[in-house]
Write a protein that holds these residues in place. Sequence first.
Motif, PDB file in Angstrom:
ATOM      1  N   GLU A 178       0.785  -1.130  -0.291  1.00 31.85           N
ATOM      2  CA  GLU A 178       0.115   0.041   0.155  1.00 31.85           C
ATOM      3  C   GLU A 178       0.847   1.255   0.011  1.00 31.85           C
ATOM      4  O   GLU A 178       0.564   2.523  -0.529  1.00 31.85           O
ATOM      5  CB  GLU A 178      -0.933  -0.139   1.218  1.00 31.85           C
ATOM      6  N   CYS A 224      -0.050   5.652  -5.107  1.00 27.63           N
ATOM      7  CA  CYS A 224      -0.577   6.770  -4.959  1.00 27.63           C
ATOM      8  C   CYS A 224      -1.652   7.045  -4.161  1.00 27.63           C
ATOM      9  O   CYS A 224      -2.580   6.010  -3.813  1.00 27.63           O
ATOM     10  CB  CYS A 224      -0.758   7.558  -6.423  1.00 27.63           C
ATOM     11  N   GLU A 225      -2.185   8.276  -3.884  1.00 30.03           N
ATOM     12  CA  GLU A 225      -3.386   8.543  -2.815  1.00 30.03           C
ATOM     13  C   GLU A 225      -4.594   8.140  -3.529  1.00 30.03           C
ATOM     14  O   GLU A 225      -5.353   7.348  -2.697  1.00 30.03           O
ATOM     15  CB  GLU A 225      -3.429  10.016  -2.669  1.00 30.03           C
ATOM     16  N   ASP A 226      -4.671   8.289  -4.705  1.00 28.71           N
ATOM     17  CA  ASP A 226      -5.927   7.838  -5.414  1.00 28.71           C
ATOM     18  C   ASP A 226      -6.086   6.474  -5.381  1.00 28.71           C
ATOM     19  O   ASP A 226      -7.249   5.591  -5.095  1.00 28.71           O
ATOM     20  CB  ASP A 226      -5.937   8.035  -6.806  1.00 28.71           C
ATOM     21  N   CYS A 227      -4.944   5.570  -5.712  1.00 29.64           N
ATOM     22  CA  CYS A 227      -5.094   4.245  -5.472  1.00 29.64           C
ATOM     23  C   CYS A 227      -5.260   3.499  -4.296  1.00 29.64           C
ATOM     24  O   CYS A 227      -5.885   2.466  -4.278  1.00 29.64           O
ATOM     25  CB  CYS A 227      -3.739   3.521  -6.300  1.00 29.64           C
ATOM     26  N   ARG A 228      -4.851   4.184  -3.376  1.00 28.69           N
ATOM     27  CA  ARG A 228      -5.258   3.819  -1.830  1.00 28.69           C
ATOM     28  C   ARG A 228      -6.430   3.691  -1.537  1.00 28.69           C
ATOM     29  O   ARG A 228      -7.255   2.794  -0.926  1.00 28.69           O
ATOM     30  CB  ARG A 228      -4.399   4.864  -0.919  1.00 28.69           C
ATOM     31  N   ARG A 229      -7.241   4.865  -2.192  1.00 30.20           N
ATOM     32  CA  ARG A 229      -8.636   4.990  -2.094  1.00 30.20           C
ATOM     33  C   ARG A 229      -9.245   4.028  -2.716  1.00 30.20           C
ATOM     34  O   ARG A 229     -10.283   3.165  -2.312  1.00 30.20           O
ATOM     35  CB  ARG A 229      -8.946   6.427  -2.586  1.00 30.20           C
ATOM     36  N   ASN A 243       0.154   6.581 -13.226  1.00 30.46           N
ATOM     37  CA  ASN A 243       1.272   6.723 -11.942  1.00 30.46           C
ATOM     38  C   ASN A 243       2.254   5.530 -11.925  1.00 30.46           C
ATOM     39  O   ASN A 243       1.996   4.372 -12.246  1.00 30.46           O
ATOM     40  CB  ASN A 243       0.906   6.804 -10.559  1.00 30.46           C
ATOM     41  N   CYS A 295       2.884   3.276  -9.119  1.00 29.27           N
ATOM     42  CA  CYS A 295       1.684   2.411  -9.190  1.00 29.27           C
ATOM     43  C   CYS A 295       1.698   1.211 -10.337  1.00 29.27           C
ATOM     44  O   CYS A 295       1.423   0.205  -9.926  1.00 29.27           O
ATOM     45  CB  CYS A 295       0.503   3.020  -9.453  1.00 29.27           C
TER      46      CYS A 295
END
Length: 419
Positions: free
Chosen positions: A188, A192-197, A211, A214
């Motif tokens: 994790e 990137c931030e989006d992917c964590r979401r 990214n 990612c």
Amino acid sequence: MAKITSVRGFRDILPDETPKWQRVEEKVREIFFNFGIQEIRIPILEKTELFKRGIGEATDIVEKEMYTFLDRGNEYLTMRPEATASVIRAYIEHNLYEKDPVAKLFTIGPMFRRERPQKGRFRQFHQINVEFLGQEDPRIDAELMSMLMYLLGELGLKELKLEINSLGCDICRPAFREKVTGFLKDREGKLCEDCRRRLGTNPLRIFDCKNESCQETISGAPVILDFICGECKEHFEKVTEHLEILSVPSVINRRMVRGLDYYTRTAFEITTQALGAQNAVTGGGRYDGLVQMLGGPAVSGIGFAIGFDRLISMLSDADEESDVRPNIFIAALGDEAQGRAFFICNTLRRAGIRAEMDFAGRSLKSQMKRANKLSCSHTLIIGDKEIDDGTAQLRNMQDGTQEPVNIQDAGALIQIVTG
RNA sequence: GUGGGUGUAGCUCAGUUGGUUAGAGUGCCUGGUUGUGGCCCAGGAGGUCGAGGGUUCGAGUCCCUUCACUCACCCCA
């Protein structure tokens, strides 16, 4: 008074461009006819519930892009962001499957998504939509994609890339999803931030992330094609096999996932370099569970949507052939002649000839100029002289020759003009 | 939602270190033939310089704010 402009992301398609749209639509209808696809016309407004259930609550479209409002009747309505859900709704509502278990339908029209506009992306955009319902056979998948490639080729598009993948079914996808989630949870920190979401909402979308970090992370992740069940695998193999039989070039993109929840098994996308960042001209796939999800019988389906605006923008202006049908301008000098011209002009139109005239009482020279600008094949000149002897001068605008014609005899005039 | 770029005539765009009446090409209208198009020539109309505020003797030009358009991210067709 201040000008009122159009709404952001909503644009006018001006008379200069509409012939292109018409030509494409004509071609599309012709090809669909040969493939036995019938037109269905569906409303622009639907109950919000339809899209929530059809497209999926967690998708970007439903979450943040829909034009939804509370109607005066205290009901939530939405301007359709796509067509498939509506077509299926109509199919179920009118029991079309009772009449014929197989339905091949198309619809063309505007869709609405409240995104930030950019090249190839508008808030009102147009789609050409095709749905094949009631056929599960992999040959249908191949046939659909084959027709699509043929259609785009006929329209003059070049260097199209057809990418396909299988997304599995209700049985194998959940297991795969867990595998991927588990794999990514361990990594994790690199996402990137989006992917964590996304990890919580729609982990499969991480495959699409641009990214670099990612991509690197996901490159080691399990790929759905390796996890799909035997039946899905067989289906996918048959699809690629039949694409080859029809000589349709395609590449397998093992990472392609789609943004709408309803897709199962075959998913595909057609991209081109000519469009900038919004490079998808067409996307589609199979949705075997959708009809049931919307309250219908267990009927399978597959379909696609062509981005009409994007398609138009790829067409060069050059190959637009000018209209060569007969076209006459009536130049009148003086009040009496104008009265005469008015009658003749409208008579010719009813006889199937495109006719124009001027009401501003301009000079003959100026009327000739206009005739030239409208690229008229002929100009009929009526003045006092002609009124007196009952004839008018018919000028051929290509070679400049002129001959007298009887203005009482519309038939003779039509004959000369239509040649 | 986030970031970059651009806003001057209907359209495409010039406009110098801030300086007098803001230009060109194209399109439009008129004329060069008393009733004849394309080419050419001449003339004409058309601009709150995106909007609002500020600096200055003076702002299209500099500063701030705002809006629009545009490209990209995101997402999709």
